[in-house]
Design a protein around this motif. Structure first.
Motif, PDB file in Angstrom:
ATOM      1  N   GLU A  46      31.657 -20.616  36.132  1.00  0.00           N
ATOM      2  CA  GLU A  46      31.699 -20.139  37.523  1.00  0.00           C
ATOM      3  C   GLU A  46      31.880 -18.622  37.573  1.00  0.00           C
ATOM      4  O   GLU A  46      31.232 -17.942  38.350  1.00  0.00           O
ATOM      5  N   TYR A  47      32.785 -18.084  36.757  1.00  0.00           N
ATOM      6  CA  TYR A  47      33.019 -16.641  36.680  1.00  0.00           C
ATOM      7  C   TYR A  47      33.181 -16.263  35.225  1.00  0.00           C
ATOM      8  O   TYR A  47      33.579 -17.063  34.395  1.00  0.00           O
ATOM      9  N   GLY A  48      32.886 -15.027  34.901  1.00  0.00           N
ATOM     10  CA  GLY A  48      33.133 -14.516  33.559  1.00  0.00           C
ATOM     11  C   GLY A  48      32.148 -15.002  32.517  1.00  0.00           C
ATOM     12  O   GLY A  48      32.545 -15.327  31.399  1.00  0.00           O
ATOM     13  N   LEU A  75      19.163 -16.669  36.284  1.00  0.00           N
ATOM     14  CA  LEU A  75      19.036 -15.231  36.504  1.00  0.00           C
ATOM     15  C   LEU A  75      19.839 -14.778  37.721  1.00  0.00           C
ATOM     16  O   LEU A  75      20.458 -13.705  37.708  1.00  0.00           O
ATOM     17  N   ALA A  76      19.841 -15.571  38.775  1.00  0.00           N
ATOM     18  CA  ALA A  76      20.626 -15.222  39.965  1.00  0.00           C
ATOM     19  C   ALA A  76      22.112 -15.198  39.643  1.00  0.00           C
ATOM     20  O   ALA A  76      22.842 -14.293  40.071  1.00  0.00           O
ATOM     21  N   ARG A  77      22.585 -16.179  38.875  1.00  0.00           N
ATOM     22  CA  ARG A  77      24.006 -16.215  38.493  1.00  0.00           C
ATOM     23  C   ARG A  77      24.368 -15.011  37.635  1.00  0.00           C
ATOM     24  O   ARG A  77      25.415 -14.383  37.818  1.00  0.00           O
ATOM     25  N   LEU A  78      23.505 -14.667  36.683  1.00  0.00           N
ATOM     26  CA  LEU A  78      23.785 -13.520  35.823  1.00  0.00           C
ATOM     27  C   LEU A  78      23.735 -12.216  36.620  1.00  0.00           C
ATOM     28  O   LEU A  78      24.518 -11.299  36.361  1.00  0.00           O
ATOM     29  N   ALA A  79      22.846 -12.123  37.598  1.00  0.00           N
ATOM     30  CA  ALA A  79      22.787 -10.927  38.443  1.00  0.00           C
ATOM     31  C   ALA A  79      24.073 -10.781  39.244  1.00  0.00           C
ATOM     32  O   ALA A  79      24.610  -9.665  39.376  1.00  0.00           O
ATOM     33  N   GLU A  80      24.591 -11.882  39.782  1.00  0.00           N
ATOM     34  CA  GLU A  80      25.862 -11.829  40.508  1.00  0.00           C
ATOM     35  C   GLU A  80      26.987 -11.362  39.588  1.00  0.00           C
ATOM     36  O   GLU A  80      27.833 -10.556  39.984  1.00  0.00           O
ATOM     37  N   GLU A  81      26.994 -11.868  38.380  1.00  0.00           N
ATOM     38  CA  GLU A  81      28.037 -11.491  37.423  1.00  0.00           C
ATOM     39  C   GLU A  81      27.959 -10.004  37.090  1.00  0.00           C
ATOM     40  O   GLU A  81      28.973  -9.305  37.051  1.00  0.00           O
ATOM     41  N   ASP A  83      26.645  -7.623  38.967  1.00  0.00           N
ATOM     42  CA  ASP A  83      27.062  -6.870  40.152  1.00  0.00           C
ATOM     43  C   ASP A  83      28.583  -6.841  40.269  1.00  0.00           C
ATOM     44  O   ASP A  83      29.170  -5.804  40.589  1.00  0.00           O
ATOM     45  N   SER A  84      29.223  -7.971  40.002  1.00  0.00           N
ATOM     46  CA  SER A  84      30.680  -8.044  40.065  1.00  0.00           C
ATOM     47  C   SER A  84      31.316  -7.122  39.029  1.00  0.00           C
ATOM     48  O   SER A  84      32.263  -6.391  39.334  1.00  0.00           O
ATOM     49  N   LEU A  85      30.798  -7.150  37.808  1.00  0.00           N
ATOM     50  CA  LEU A  85      31.361  -6.298  36.756  1.00  0.00           C
ATOM     51  C   LEU A  85      31.147  -4.821  37.056  1.00  0.00           C
ATOM     52  O   LEU A  85      32.044  -3.997  36.827  1.00  0.00           O
ATOM     53  N   ARG A  86      29.995  -4.471  37.590  1.00  0.00           N
ATOM     54  CA  ARG A  86      29.737  -3.075  37.936  1.00  0.00           C
ATOM     55  C   ARG A  86      30.652  -2.617  39.078  1.00  0.00           C
ATOM     56  O   ARG A  86      31.103  -1.480  39.098  1.00  0.00           O
ATOM     57  N   ALA A  87      30.922  -3.506  40.023  1.00  0.00           N
ATOM     58  CA  ALA A  87      31.838  -3.156  41.119  1.00  0.00           C
ATOM     59  C   ALA A  87      33.245  -2.923  40.575  1.00  0.00           C
ATOM     60  O   ALA A  87      33.926  -1.973  40.974  1.00  0.00           O
ATOM     61  N   LYS A  88      33.677  -3.777  39.647  1.00  0.00           N
ATOM     62  CA  LYS A  88      35.003  -3.589  39.046  1.00  0.00           C
ATOM     63  C   LYS A  88      35.058  -2.311  38.229  1.00  0.00           C
ATOM     64  O   LYS A  88      36.061  -1.595  38.253  1.00  0.00           O
ATOM     65  N   ALA A  89      33.988  -2.007  37.515  1.00  0.00           N
ATOM     66  CA  ALA A  89      33.946  -0.770  36.736  1.00  0.00           C
ATOM     67  C   ALA A  89      33.950   0.440  37.653  1.00  0.00           C
ATOM     68  O   ALA A  89      34.531   1.478  37.318  1.00  0.00           O
ATOM     69  N   GLY A  90      33.316   0.311  38.815  1.00  0.00           N
ATOM     70  CA  GLY A  90      33.296   1.405  39.777  1.00  0.00           C
ATOM     71  C   GLY A  90      34.677   1.713  40.330  1.00  0.00           C
ATOM     72  O   GLY A  90      34.962   2.850  40.707  1.00  0.00           O
ATOM     73  N   GLU A  91      35.550   0.717  40.386  1.00  0.00           N
ATOM     74  CA  GLU A  91      36.918   0.936  40.852  1.00  0.00           C
ATOM     75  C   GLU A  91      37.688   1.835  39.897  1.00  0.00           C
ATOM     76  O   GLU A  91      38.549   2.604  40.300  1.00  0.00           O
TER      77      GLU A  91
END
Length: 105
Positions: A46-48, A75-81, A83-91
């Protein structure tokens, strides 16, 4: 003259038969609709999702290759993952910039 008509009739029938067979085997070129959520036998956490999870992905093989719905889902699931990791890295990016600026002084 009758012989030519018979040959033409046989050619048309053979052509129609081959056309029908190709439609049956290869489909009509329609795009597949979206797969309902959790309907795919392809598994991802589900995550990670990790590299090992991606390497372990297996898709069903159909007559013309992999099942497009399963590949699109993965591919959609990996794209979401991603995006989530990039958002966390952006923080963490502003804090990293501050560290670099203080280190330069």
């Amino acid at each position: 003259m009758v012989l030519v008509l018979e040959y033409m009739l046989v050619a048309v029938l053979v052509g129609a038969g081959l056309f029908g067979l190709s439609i049956f085997v290869f489909g009509r070129g329609e795009e597949l609709g979206p797969l309902p959520k959790q309907a795919s036998p392809t598994k991802l956490p589900e995550y990670g999702a990790s590299g090992a999870d991606v390497r372990a992905l297996k898709f069903q093989v159909r007559l013309r290759g992999y099942d497009m719905r399963e590949v699109d889902w993965a591919l959609a699931r990996l794209a979401e993952e991603l995006d989530s990791l990039r958002a966390k890295a952006g923080e963490f990016e502003p804090a990293r910039q501050e560290e670099l600026e203080t280190a330069d002084e």
